[in-house]
Structures are given as C-alpha cells and as structure tokens.
Design a protein around this motif. Sequence first.
Motif, PDB file in Angstrom:
ATOM      1  N   LEU A 135      -6.231 -23.476   5.203  1.00  0.00           N
ATOM      2  CA  LEU A 135      -6.069 -23.150   6.499  1.00  0.00           C
ATOM      3  C   LEU A 135      -4.788 -22.305   6.691  1.00  0.00           C
ATOM      4  O   LEU A 135      -4.829 -21.338   7.208  1.00  0.00           O
ATOM      5  N   ALA A 136      -3.861 -22.846   6.253  1.00  0.00           N
ATOM      6  CA  ALA A 136      -2.460 -22.388   6.443  1.00  0.00           C
ATOM      7  C   ALA A 136      -2.402 -20.996   5.655  1.00  0.00           C
ATOM      8  O   ALA A 136      -1.729 -20.129   6.108  1.00  0.00           O
ATOM      9  N   LYS A 137      -3.078 -21.151   4.529  1.00  0.00           N
ATOM     10  CA  LYS A 137      -2.925 -19.660   3.866  1.00  0.00           C
ATOM     11  C   LYS A 137      -4.058 -18.665   4.329  1.00  0.00           C
ATOM     12  O   LYS A 137      -3.511 -17.316   4.604  1.00  0.00           O
ATOM     13  N   ALA A 138      -5.074 -19.090   4.956  1.00  0.00           N
ATOM     14  CA  ALA A 138      -5.967 -18.503   5.659  1.00  0.00           C
ATOM     15  C   ALA A 138      -5.127 -17.684   6.946  1.00  0.00           C
ATOM     16  O   ALA A 138      -5.276 -16.520   7.260  1.00  0.00           O
ATOM     17  N   GLU A 139      -4.684 -18.539   7.725  1.00  0.00           N
ATOM     18  CA  GLU A 139      -3.972 -18.259   8.671  1.00  0.00           C
ATOM     19  C   GLU A 139      -2.862 -17.237   8.682  1.00  0.00           C
ATOM     20  O   GLU A 139      -2.530 -16.307   9.200  1.00  0.00           O
ATOM     21  N   ALA A 143      -2.627 -13.668   9.958  1.00  0.00           N
ATOM     22  CA  ALA A 143      -1.577 -12.896  10.542  1.00  0.00           C
ATOM     23  C   ALA A 143      -1.014 -11.654   9.962  1.00  0.00           C
ATOM     24  O   ALA A 143      -0.529 -10.849  10.419  1.00  0.00           O
ATOM     25  N   LYS A 144      -1.012 -11.794   8.411  1.00  0.00           N
ATOM     26  CA  LYS A 144      -0.583 -10.515   7.851  1.00  0.00           C
ATOM     27  C   LYS A 144      -1.548  -9.508   7.922  1.00  0.00           C
ATOM     28  O   LYS A 144      -1.070  -8.292   8.357  1.00  0.00           O
ATOM     29  N   THR A 145      -2.664  -9.739   7.983  1.00  0.00           N
ATOM     30  CA  THR A 145      -3.772  -8.778   8.302  1.00  0.00           C
ATOM     31  C   THR A 145      -3.616  -8.201   9.717  1.00  0.00           C
ATOM     32  O   THR A 145      -3.756  -6.983   9.817  1.00  0.00           O
ATOM     33  N   LYS A 146      -3.343  -9.116  10.615  1.00  0.00           N
ATOM     34  CA  LYS A 146      -3.450  -8.670  11.787  1.00  0.00           C
ATOM     35  C   LYS A 146      -2.096  -8.033  12.277  1.00  0.00           C
ATOM     36  O   LYS A 146      -2.048  -7.015  12.930  1.00  0.00           O
ATOM     37  N   THR A 147      -0.976  -8.270  11.539  1.00  0.00           N
ATOM     38  CA  THR A 147       0.255  -7.502  11.691  1.00  0.00           C
ATOM     39  C   THR A 147       0.021  -6.089  11.226  1.00  0.00           C
ATOM     40  O   THR A 147       0.556  -5.201  11.699  1.00  0.00           O
ATOM     41  N   LYS A 148      -0.463  -6.087   9.808  1.00  0.00           N
ATOM     42  CA  LYS A 148      -0.829  -4.882   9.189  1.00  0.00           C
ATOM     43  C   LYS A 148      -1.758  -3.913  10.255  1.00  0.00           C
ATOM     44  O   LYS A 148      -1.723  -2.664  10.404  1.00  0.00           O
ATOM     45  N   ALA A 149      -2.939  -4.818  10.835  1.00  0.00           N
ATOM     46  CA  ALA A 149      -3.843  -3.851  11.789  1.00  0.00           C
ATOM     47  C   ALA A 149      -3.054  -3.469  12.824  1.00  0.00           C
ATOM     48  O   ALA A 149      -3.660  -2.720  13.516  1.00  0.00           O
ATOM     49  N   MET A 150      -2.303  -4.184  13.438  1.00  0.00           N
ATOM     50  CA  MET A 150      -1.569  -3.952  14.784  1.00  0.00           C
ATOM     51  C   MET A 150      -0.746  -2.705  14.335  1.00  0.00           C
ATOM     52  O   MET A 150      -0.539  -1.948  15.247  1.00  0.00           O
TER      53      MET A 150
END
Length: 189
Positions: A135-139, A143-150
Amino acid sequence: MAIASFATLLAGAAQAATPGLSGEKASFPPFDPAHFASNLFWLAITFGALYWLMSKVALPRLGSVLEERAETIGRDLDQATQMQAKAEDMAQAYEKALAEARKNAQGIAQAARETGAKESDAKRHATEAELAGKLAKAEASIAKTKTKAMGNVRDLGSDIAVAIVAKLTGQAPSATEAAEAVDQALTQG
C-alpha cells in the motif's frame, strides 16, 4: 398244568408245616404273640447294625461330602468376592485413566487452538505488513504519478490558458504569465 400242580403242592406243604389247632386258623407269624420276643430281639439287632452302619460309614461319608461342598462353595464365594473387588478396582482405574485421557485431550486441543491462533496471528500480521508495504509503495507510486500528472496538467493548463486568452482577446499572453495564473488557480482549488 405244571403251575397248577406246583400251587397244590405248596398249599399242601403249608398245611403240613402249620400245626393245626382245633378249628383255629393259623395267624401271621410276625403278629403271633408267641414270636414277639424273637421279633423284638432281631429288630434290636437289625436297628443296632443299621445304626452302627449309618453312624460309622454312611453319615461320615455324607458329612465329608457336605463339608467339602460347603468349603468349595465358600472358596468359590471368596474367589467371586475377590474377583468382584478386582473388577471394581479395575473399573475405577479405567475411569481414572479415562478422565486423565479426557483431560490430556482437552489440554492438547487447547494447545493446538493456541498454536493455531498464534500461527494465524503471525500470518495475519505478516500479511498485513506485506499489504501495508504494498500500500505504501502504491501510494508513493500514485503520489509520484499524481505529481507527474499535475506537472503535465500545469503545462497543459498553461497551453490551454494561452489558447483561450488568445482566442478571446486576440492577444496571446506570455508563457510565464499563463504558468503563474495556472499555479495560482491550482493552489486555491
């Protein structure tokens, strides 16, 4: 015919043997008072002989048989009593062993339940830890994907803002101004 002649011969001998008194019938010898003394004498001798025979031979044998039978019955009863006591002792020992076996079985079952619960808890904790790590890896990945997407949204938002302003006003703002406006909108929302 031979029987009839034999019967007449006997009847004649009987008449000759009994002295006939003038017209009197002869009485049965045991009931004849003349023979009472000899009859009583032989009765006493016979009774004494039978008494002696019974007291010295028959009754001791009978007594020994009865005594032996009583001893055998007493021995058998004693053995039966001892065997019954042994059987009762064995039954008590069996009940005690059965109770101990039940107690041991309950202890073994309890230990197995506790061991199973510990193993289950250990597996559950291990699975929870593994899932928490995943779960921590997925989060982190989200978060990394979200940051990249943002980051892409910011760039895309800047490009769209320049295109919208250019279409509405006819003048295109600079990329820096558009990026600042998008950053300001993102921090507020």
